[in-house]
Design a protein around this motif. Structure first.
Motif, short mmCIF file in Angstrom:
data_model
loop_
_atom_site.label_atom_id
_atom_site.label_comp_id
_atom_site.label_asym_id
_atom_site.label_seq_id
_atom_site.Cartn_x
_atom_site.Cartn_y
_atom_site.Cartn_z
N SER A 1 -48.60 -47.71 16.39
CA SER A 1 -49.79 -48.37 16.74
C SER A 1 -50.64 -47.88 17.89
CB SER A 1 -49.90 -49.78 16.61
OG SER A 1 -49.24 -50.12 15.23
N TYR B 1 -45.15 -54.55 7.03
CA TYR B 1 -46.63 -54.12 6.98
C TYR B 1 -47.01 -52.63 6.81
CZ TYR B 1 -47.48 -58.54 9.54
OH TYR B 1 -47.14 -59.92 9.80
N MET C 1 -52.35 -53.00 9.24
CA MET C 1 -52.17 -53.28 10.69
C MET C 1 -53.54 -53.13 11.23
SD MET C 1 -49.09 -53.89 11.62
CE MET C 1 -48.90 -53.28 13.10
#
Length: 656
Positions: free
Chosen positions: A581, A600, A605
């Motif tokens: 991320s 997820y 996200m």
């Protein structure tokens, strides 16, 4: 000539969880002893296995949401995988859930009951669940279990007891007449002075407060006490039949020549087990050796301390034989040894890469450079050769003497003394200088022959401790493995043989800082990666976890928590668990790798406001730099949920 039998066992590993390197040390130690006895010409039968009953297993299975049998099947398989990874040559792997074992335990219990050695009563005392042991108040140390130091709980229940005192004097007499029975001597003194001489209490041999055990068939609300169950594996595994004709294997192998166990269970093996055998009218094992512990640098390994090292992680970093060498070489005869990543690197570089690996590589390379790989004994001797030859032909006798006393670390030292002598011989003879003088060519050939012959003896002797490495050395030298009987003879390497023209580096030198960085990255990856959940339904309303050590406010103040906004996210290729991320925190963007792919999708996200540890030291996970950690909550089934602010907060807001 018929070989002399040698039956040896390890303690069977308890199936409460994955074995750490301290547990694994025992099987490697046993394997080295078994292999060396085979080298000495013994007909060896080597048994190991898993101990799978008890209250602790029942509780862990309940926590995991599986049956006790499913739980132990999984853990026993993991233990066997580690034993096989470490290249251990056991002949039998027994499980105490094996049907034949359970039936014999029931027969043994009934036999001892019928002859009056076991009687029914009630027990009230303090109970340690991890050790499966009852204690009196006077036996506790600071109110805790004297064996493991954990909390104990008051317990009272109906139970069967074994009349220990009936056989105590007979056991004391046996120990006094057989000083070799308990080794090291310090263990014998401890058993005599702390338990036998003050007087034995009768032993609780059944339980009714849990069900995961072997039922007492004539009183099925009772299950057999774990030690009466576990200890009998040493005879059931080789075909003991309590009320009939035992197998030919049992008749051949019993009594055991060696029970190899950890010092923490010496009492069960040198007091309870011999007394059970006396009651069964069976001969006692010839020797019980209580080996010391392998400790982490900061003490005994435990998950609660977070200092556990596992064999497979060490193997990934150093290789099987390097780990075998370390745990065998670093353990004193009767004192605890220490293992750390730094010490492993030091031994890898000094002993394995330099003393051994460099010696083999130099010898093979010089043979190729000066004689196209052909090794000839031209017989041009000089006085300097005598000391090398004497070191080579005496190494086996010296190592054997140490192994006869179970001084395994000292035996390895004797072998490496030979390798060190070979390195010194190279410095003394300077083959590179001889190669410059054509008149010294035959002398150079003899020097290289002496080295190849000496290393061949050393490699053959090294096989019980580092089997793969020994094979690699002999293959590079074009040599055959020697039997122990001829290791005192110099000159058996066939003149005219060739060494390999493609020498292999046996052990590469390592940079300690790079190793420690990999270790930290692995820890971070393990912390981030979580098991894939099956369902989110039925989560418990509350969860209790094992508390960590208390910290001060100053410790807490070192951590920096902020709100982050995920602005981009993608799956990490070749990883089943990791997402990468891009997280905006204030005016900067950090890249954070998290083990939440099972929970997820990347699309889910993006846009989330999350809680972030922002001052975590960067580490690489699956080759990708991670600059922080996303905070998650985890339920009992391993389901994860990102921690998010209850109210709208800007990216970068401090969490305090």
């Amino acid at each position: 000539m018929e070989k002399k039998k040698f039956y040896m066992t390890t303690a069977i590993a308890y199936t409460s969880g994955k074995p750490h390197i301290g547990n694994t040390y025992e099987i490697v130690l046993a394997d080295a002893i078994a292999r060396f006895r085979r080298l000495q010409g013994y007909d060896v039968f080597f048994q190991t296995g898993t101990d799978e009953h008890g209250q602790k297993i029942e509780l862990k299975a309940e926590e995991a949401g599986v049956t006790p049998k499913e739980f132990v099947d999984n853990v026993s398989g993991e233990i066997k995988r580690i034993w096989d990874l470490m290249n251990t040559s056991y002949d039998k792997f027994i499980r105490t859930t094996d049907d034949y074992h359970e039936k014999q335990v029931q027969k043994i219990f009934k036999k001892l009951y019928d002859q009056g050695d076991i009687y029914k009563g009630a027990y009230e005392g303090m109970y340690c669940t991890p050790c499966e042991s009852f204690w009196t108040q006077s036996q506790l140390v600071d109110g805790k279990c004297p064996d493991c130091g954990r909390e104990v709980q008051p317990a009272k229940e109906e139970a069967y007891f074994f009349r220990m005192s009936k056989y105590a004097d007979r056991l004391i007499d046996h120990i006094n007449k057989h000083p070799e029975f308990i080794q090291p001597v310090s263990r014998k003194n401890e058993m005599m002075n702390n338990f036998l001489l003050p007087g034995l209490q009768d032993l609780c041999v059944s339980r009714t407060s849990f069900k995961w055990g072997i039922p007492v068939d004539f009183d099925p609300k009772h299950v057999v006490y774990v030690w009466l169950d576990a200890l009998t594996n040493y005879i059931t595994g080789i075909g003991y039949e309590c009320d009939g004709e035992s197998s030919d294997l049992f008749k051949k192998e019993w009594p055991a020549d060696l029970h190899l166990i950890g010092k923490d269970i010496i009492r069960f093996h040198t007091i309870y087990w011999p007394i059970f055998l006396m009651a069964l009218d069976l001969p006692l094992p010839k020797q019980v050796f209580g080996h010391p512990w392998l400790l982490q640098g900061d003490g005994k390994m435990s998950k609660s301390k977070g200092n556990v090292l596992y064999a497979d992680d060490l193997v990934d970093m150093f290789g099987v034989d390097a780990v075998r060498y370390f745990v065998l070489h670093e353990m004193p005869f009767d004192n605890d040894g220490v293992i750390t990543w730094e010490l492993m690197v030091e031994r890898m570089n000094s002993d394995l890469a330099n003393t051994l690996g460099n010696l083999v590589n130099r010898t093979v390379s010089m043979s190729n450079k000066y004689f196209d790989g052909v090794v000839n004994n031209t017989g041009v001797l000089e006085p300097v050769d005598r000391e090398l030859r004497e070191a080579a032909v005496s190494a086996a006798e010296k190592a054997s003497a140490k192994m006869d006393d179970l001084r395994v670390a000292d035996a390895i030292t004797e072998i490496f003394n030979l390798f060190k002598r070979c390195n010194k011989y190279i410095d003394e003879t300077m083959p590179w200088a001889l190669a410059k003088d054509e008149s010294k060519k035959e002398r150079l050939a003899t020097v290289l022959y002496n080295l190849v012959e000496s290393i061949s003896i050393g490699a053959s002797l090294l096989e019980p401790f580092m089997p793969e490495t020994a094979d690699k050395i002999l293959a590079q030298l074009g040599a055959r493995k020697r039997s122990l009987e001829v290791m005192n003879m110099f000159g058996l390497y066939q003149s005219g043989n060739k060494v390999t023209d493609k020498p292999e580096i046996l052990f590469a030198r390592l940079d300690v800082n790079e190793v420690l960085e990999k270790v930290e990255a692995k820890k971070a990856a393990d912390a981030a990666a979580q098991a894939e959940p099956e369902t989110t339904e039925g989560a418990a309303d509350v969860i209790d976890i094992e508390p960590k050590a208390e910290i001060t406010f100053d410790d807490f103040a070192k951590l920096q928590f902020q709100v982050g906004e995920i602005i981009a996210c993608e799956a990490v290729k070749k990883s089943k668990k990791l997402l990468c991320s891009q997280v905006r925190i204030g005016s900067q963007v950090k890249q954070i790798v998290s083990g939440i792919k099972s929970h997820y999708t990347p699309e889910e996200m993006v846009g989330k406001k999350v809680m972030v540890v922002v001052n975590l030291k960067p580490a690489k996970l699956a080759g990708i730099l991670s600059e922080g950690m996303l905070l998650c909550a985890e339920d009992a089934e391993g389901n994860l949920a990102l921690m998010t602010p209850e109210k709208e907060m800007p990216a970068g807001a401090e969490i305090c």
